[in-house]
Design a protein around this motif. Structure first.
Motif, PDB file in Angstrom:
ATOM      1  N   MET A  67       6.868 -14.603  26.520  1.00 16.72           N
ATOM      2  CA  MET A  67       7.778 -13.655  27.170  1.00 16.72           C
ATOM      3  C   MET A  67       8.709 -13.010  26.145  1.00 16.72           C
ATOM      4  N   ASN A  68       9.270 -13.830  25.248  1.00 22.73           N
ATOM      5  CA  ASN A  68      10.185 -13.287  24.238  1.00 22.73           C
ATOM      6  C   ASN A  68       9.520 -12.216  23.385  1.00 22.73           C
ATOM      7  N   VAL A  69       8.339 -12.524  22.849  1.00 18.98           N
ATOM      8  CA  VAL A  69       7.691 -11.578  21.946  1.00 18.98           C
ATOM      9  C   VAL A  69       7.242 -10.329  22.705  1.00 18.98           C
ATOM     10  N   SER A  70       6.812 -10.494  23.947  1.00 18.87           N
ATOM     11  CA  SER A  70       6.395  -9.320  24.718  1.00 18.87           C
ATOM     12  C   SER A  70       7.589  -8.422  25.045  1.00 18.87           C
ATOM     13  N   MET A  71       8.738  -9.020  25.359  1.00 20.62           N
ATOM     14  CA  MET A  71       9.926  -8.210  25.652  1.00 20.62           C
ATOM     15  C   MET A  71      10.431  -7.489  24.404  1.00 20.62           C
ATOM     16  N   LEU A  72      10.415  -8.182  23.269  1.00 18.83           N
ATOM     17  CA  LEU A  72      10.830  -7.547  22.019  1.00 18.83           C
ATOM     18  C   LEU A  72       9.924  -6.361  21.695  1.00 18.83           C
ATOM     19  N   TYR A  97       5.076 -16.344   8.362  1.00 12.78           N
ATOM     20  CA  TYR A  97       6.531 -16.255   8.480  1.00 12.78           C
ATOM     21  C   TYR A  97       7.051 -17.583   9.002  1.00 12.78           C
ATOM     22  N   GLU A  98       8.193 -18.029   8.432  1.00  8.79           N
ATOM     23  CA  GLU A  98       8.784 -19.308   8.820  1.00  8.79           C
ATOM     24  C   GLU A  98      10.271 -19.137   9.088  1.00  8.79           C
ATOM     25  N   LYS A  99      10.925 -20.250   9.385  1.00  9.16           N
ATOM     26  CA  LYS A  99      12.345 -20.267   9.745  1.00  9.16           C
ATOM     27  C   LYS A  99      13.180 -19.462   8.754  1.00  9.16           C
ATOM     28  N   GLY A 100      14.062 -18.610   9.280  1.00  6.54           N
ATOM     29  CA  GLY A 100      14.962 -17.819   8.452  1.00  6.54           C
ATOM     30  C   GLY A 100      14.383 -16.497   7.988  1.00  6.54           C
ATOM     31  N   GLU A 101      13.101 -16.243   8.287  1.00  4.91           N
ATOM     32  CA  GLU A 101      12.461 -15.019   7.793  1.00  4.91           C
ATOM     33  C   GLU A 101      12.404 -13.942   8.875  1.00  4.91           C
ATOM     34  N   GLU A 102      12.131 -12.721   8.423  1.00  6.92           N
ATOM     35  CA  GLU A 102      11.923 -11.604   9.333  1.00  6.92           C
ATOM     36  C   GLU A 102      10.427 -11.407   9.525  1.00  6.92           C
ATOM     37  N   VAL A 103      10.004 -11.328  10.782  1.00  6.90           N
ATOM     38  CA  VAL A 103       8.600 -11.097  11.113  1.00  6.90           C
ATOM     39  C   VAL A 103       8.354  -9.590  11.109  1.00  6.90           C
ATOM     40  N   TYR A 104       7.250  -9.180  10.480  1.00  9.28           N
ATOM     41  CA  TYR A 104       6.886  -7.770  10.447  1.00  9.28           C
ATOM     42  C   TYR A 104       5.469  -7.604  10.968  1.00  9.28           C
ATOM     43  N   LEU A 105       5.309  -6.736  11.966  1.00  7.69           N
ATOM     44  CA  LEU A 105       3.995  -6.367  12.485  1.00  7.69           C
ATOM     45  C   LEU A 105       3.793  -4.893  12.141  1.00  7.69           C
ATOM     46  N   ASN A 165       1.252  -2.757  12.260  1.00  6.39           N
ATOM     47  CA  ASN A 165       0.510  -1.845  13.129  1.00  6.39           C
ATOM     48  C   ASN A 165       1.418  -1.082  14.084  1.00  6.39           C
ATOM     49  N   VAL A 166       2.478  -1.744  14.559  1.00  5.47           N
ATOM     50  CA  VAL A 166       3.410  -1.106  15.492  1.00  5.47           C
ATOM     51  C   VAL A 166       4.796  -0.947  14.865  1.00  5.47           C
ATOM     52  N   ASP A 167       4.875  -1.135  13.536  1.00  5.40           N
ATOM     53  CA  ASP A 167       6.122  -0.992  12.782  1.00  5.40           C
ATOM     54  C   ASP A 167       7.272  -1.754  13.441  1.00  5.40           C
ATOM     55  N   PHE A 168       7.021  -3.029  13.716  1.00  2.00           N
ATOM     56  CA  PHE A 168       7.980  -3.885  14.424  1.00  2.00           C
ATOM     57  C   PHE A 168       8.532  -4.946  13.484  1.00  2.00           C
ATOM     58  N   ARG A 169       9.854  -5.132  13.539  1.00  2.00           N
ATOM     59  CA  ARG A 169      10.518  -6.183  12.759  1.00  2.00           C
ATOM     60  C   ARG A 169      11.492  -6.919  13.654  1.00  2.00           C
ATOM     61  N   CYS A 170      11.576  -8.237  13.463  1.00  2.00           N
ATOM     62  CA  CYS A 170      12.625  -9.019  14.125  1.00  2.00           C
ATOM     63  C   CYS A 170      12.817 -10.323  13.371  1.00  2.00           C
ATOM     64  N   ALA A 171      13.991 -10.904  13.531  1.00  2.00           N
ATOM     65  CA  ALA A 171      14.218 -12.236  12.986  1.00  2.00           C
ATOM     66  C   ALA A 171      13.324 -13.205  13.739  1.00  2.00           C
ATOM     67  N   ILE A 172      12.705 -14.135  13.034  1.00  2.00           N
ATOM     68  CA  ILE A 172      11.805 -15.086  13.691  1.00  2.00           C
ATOM     69  C   ILE A 172      12.537 -15.856  14.801  1.00  2.00           C
ATOM     70  N   GLU A 192      14.465 -14.765  17.009  1.00  2.00           N
ATOM     71  CA  GLU A 192      14.430 -14.035  18.282  1.00  2.00           C
ATOM     72  C   GLU A 192      13.192 -14.393  19.096  1.00  2.00           C
ATOM     73  N   ILE A 193      12.099 -14.664  18.425  1.00  2.00           N
ATOM     74  CA  ILE A 193      10.857 -15.039  19.104  1.00  2.00           C
ATOM     75  C   ILE A 193      11.014 -16.406  19.773  1.00  2.00           C
ATOM     76  N   TYR A 194      11.866 -17.254  19.180  1.00  2.00           N
ATOM     77  CA  TYR A 194      12.040 -18.629  19.665  1.00  2.00           C
ATOM     78  C   TYR A 194      13.306 -18.824  20.503  1.00  2.00           C
ATOM     79  N   GLU A 195      13.930 -17.751  20.945  1.00  2.00           N
ATOM     80  CA  GLU A 195      15.133 -17.870  21.763  1.00  2.00           C
ATOM     81  C   GLU A 195      14.841 -18.710  23.004  1.00  2.00           C
ATOM     82  N   ASP A 196      15.718 -19.692  23.290  1.00  2.00           N
ATOM     83  CA  ASP A 196      15.620 -20.603  24.439  1.00  2.00           C
ATOM     84  C   ASP A 196      14.450 -21.585  24.361  1.00  2.00           C
TER      85      ASP A 196
END
Length: 191
Positions: free
Chosen positions: A46-51, A159-167, A169-176, A178-182
């Motif tokens: 859910m987190n990654v899909s919402m981001l 990508y691991e703890k403390g890193e920024e994830v980059y995708l 193909n869709v030019d997407f970046r977020c702190a890792i 954020e994917i693991y919130e909650d």
């Protein structure tokens, strides 16, 4: 996964899935029931899909989660990716599956990790539209992005703890994080 004993056509499979109370994946005439997912698995999905949805809003790309099938016509398969993105207008024609995803994300589980890394990834590679295949651990901060390069080879970007994830193909970046919130992570409980 339980296997049926007789061949089922893709048309029979698709019709049956419309009414089935449980989801099944389809591999060349055989149907396999899917197990339920854990709290962490669903939360990460859910987190990654919402981001991604927030990032892609207004772009013409669509984000699908859990219940939309990916069709791999070349090898007669249908899978339910945890998260899938398609930016191809041809996919608007298909109500119950998508044929041209550019990004597929699978959240791993103990029972499916080997399959997701091996045979499922091999199947997904038959999708000419696919540019990135991402595996996310639900219990520790680990995102593995396999990106198709210009030569058609798949290159791992971990990508691991403390890193920024980059995708890319869709030019997407977020702190890792954020994917693991909650999500309660295994390594956070070890002291």
């Amino acid at each position: 996964m339980s296997q049926s004993e007789y061949y089922i056509s893709p048309e029979e499979y698709l019709e049956g899935e419309k009414f089935s109370e449980i989801k099944h994946e389809y591999i060349d005439g055989q149907v396999y029931a899917m197990a339920g997912a854990s709290d962490a698995h669903v939360t990460v999905s859910m987190n990654v899909s919402m981001l991604l949805r927030n990032h892609l809003r207004g772009s013409g790309c669509r984000v699908y989660i859990l219940d939309m099938k990916a069709q791999i016509e070349a090898i007669n398969r249908y899978f339910y990716p945890d998260v899938m993105v398609t930016c191809d207008t041809r996919d608007k024609e298909f109500e119950y599956f998508k044929c041209y995803p550019s990004l597929i994300i699978e959240v791993l589980s103990e029972s499916t990790e080997g399959y997701d890394r091996g045979k499922k990834f091999a199947s997904y590679r038959h999708l000419e539209s696919l540019q990135e295949y991402v595996l996310i651990s639900p219990d520790r901060m680990s995102v593995e992005c396999f990106r198709r390069n210009e030569e058609g080879h798949w290159v791992l970007y971990p990508y691991e703890k403390g890193e920024e994830v980059y995708l890319g193909n869709v030019d997407f970046r977020c702190a890792i994080a954020e994917i693991y919130e909650d999500v309660i992570l295994v390594d956070e409980n070890i002291s």
